[in-house]
Design an enzyme around this catalytic site. Structure first.
Site, mmCIF file in Angstrom:
data_model
loop_
_atom_site.group_PDB
_atom_site.id
_atom_site.type_symbol
_atom_site.label_atom_id
_atom_site.label_comp_id
_atom_site.label_asym_id
_atom_site.label_seq_id
_atom_site.Cartn_x
_atom_site.Cartn_y
_atom_site.Cartn_z
ATOM 1 N N ASP A 1 0.803 -1.223 0.000
ATOM 2 C CA ASP A 1 0.000 0.000 0.000
ATOM 3 C C ASP A 1 0.836 1.273 0.000
ATOM 4 O O ASP A 1 0.369 2.328 0.433
ATOM 5 C CB ASP A 1 -0.967 0.015 1.203
ATOM 6 N N GLU A 2 2.063 1.198 -0.485
ATOM 7 C CA GLU A 2 2.914 2.384 -0.509
ATOM 8 C C GLU A 2 3.440 2.691 -1.909
ATOM 9 O O GLU A 2 4.395 3.448 -2.064
ATOM 10 C CB GLU A 2 4.076 2.220 0.477
#
Length: 289
Positions: free
Chosen positions: A232-233
């Site tokens: 999620d980055e």
């Protein structure tokens, strides 16, 4: 008359725009859209150009552009404007994003060709079949032996096989609730788009909307980003939010959140398929809208 879209990135220095425009003019091309951005922090220049050219095959256009690309050390790509991008959609049990993408494709609102729907569950098979999309059940079990049937390794190997078999250019994680391995993210770098609920705090884990409700959030939202080894980055493509109130129930928060997720994911997929998204040194995106 063929409409071409050219995207490029390279070290920023004088003469790039003139060189590209001159090469296209030499082909008798008419530039109908041009956007550029020079990142002062990274020293990288980005450009997206749409151009109409009479009677020019791809190999001829590429042959004219190749010396320019070499001279300026460009990473570049060339495609026909509006060509549907072959896409694999991955899902688990939530249906809202699959419904939306399939509907937009059918309505001609997304320049994609969904060549496969892949899921670790059978739940959404009827939806895929309703839209006439090939459905592939690729189970993932915690109890499977590493590398054996039902394991994450086997599932990812099957996904890569399907990508190669279908010629897929893009993989969309439309609420696919499995963490991808580092190896898979590297193999499909810049070609996997994920949609993620984004709150403050982010409320990771189960039932995020219930967690948000308990904390009394004032905004809920969603983020579409490229999947990378850092969960999620990855580089962010699009985000949006909705304001919520203290008397909104968990179910109401979830309904509003799913609506935001649909919109954000559809925009990200469309911009990627239209070659409007360029990645700046793997950290962030430049989005020409």
């Amino acid at each position: 008359m063929t409409r071409w879209v050219l995207t490029l990135s390279c070290p920023d220095r004088p003469g790039i725009v003139a060189a590209v425009a001159g090469a296209l003019a030499g082909l008798g091309g008419n530039i109908t859209e041009s956007q550029q951005f020079g990142d002062a922090d990274t020293g990288v220049f980005f450009m997206r150009v749409e151009c109409e050219i009479d009677d020019a095959a791809r190999d001829r256009v590429e042959a004219v552009l190749r010396p320019v690309a070499t001279s300026f050390e460009m990473d570049w790509s060339l495609d026909v404007v509006g060509r549907p991008m072959r896409t694999v959609v991955m899902v688990s049990t939530a249906s809202h994003c699959l419904h939306d993408l399939a509907h937009r494709q059918r309505a001609g609102q997304l320049p994609v060709d969904i060549v496969a729907v892949v899921s670790n569950h059978e739940v959404l098979r009827p939806i895929a079949e309703f839209y006439g999309l090939p459905f592939h059940h690729v189970p993932v079990s915690r109890d499977a032996a590493p590398g054996g049937p039902g394991s994450k390794e086997a599932a990812e190997a099957e996904l890569l096989r399907l990508v190669e078999e279908t010629g897929a250019e893009l993989v969309v994680l439309a609420r696919y609730m499995q963490i991808l391995s580092d190896d898979l993210c590297r193999a499909l770098a810049g070609r996997i788009i994920n949609i993620h609920h984004s709150f403050l705090p982010s409320f990771k884990g189960a039932r995020p909307y219930a967690q948000a409700h308990r904390r009394g959030v004032k905004l809920i939202g969603a983020t579409a980003h490229y999947a990378t080894a850092d969960l999620d980055e990855g580089p962010i493509i699009e985000q949006d939010v909705e304001r919520v109130n203290h008397d909104d129930s968990v179910a109401e928060l979830q309904a509003m959140g799913e609506d935001v997720e649909r919109r954000v994911l559809a925009r990200a997929v469309r911009w990627h398929a239209e070659h409007r998204v360029l990645i700046d040194l793997g950290r962030r995106t430049v989005v020409f809208r």
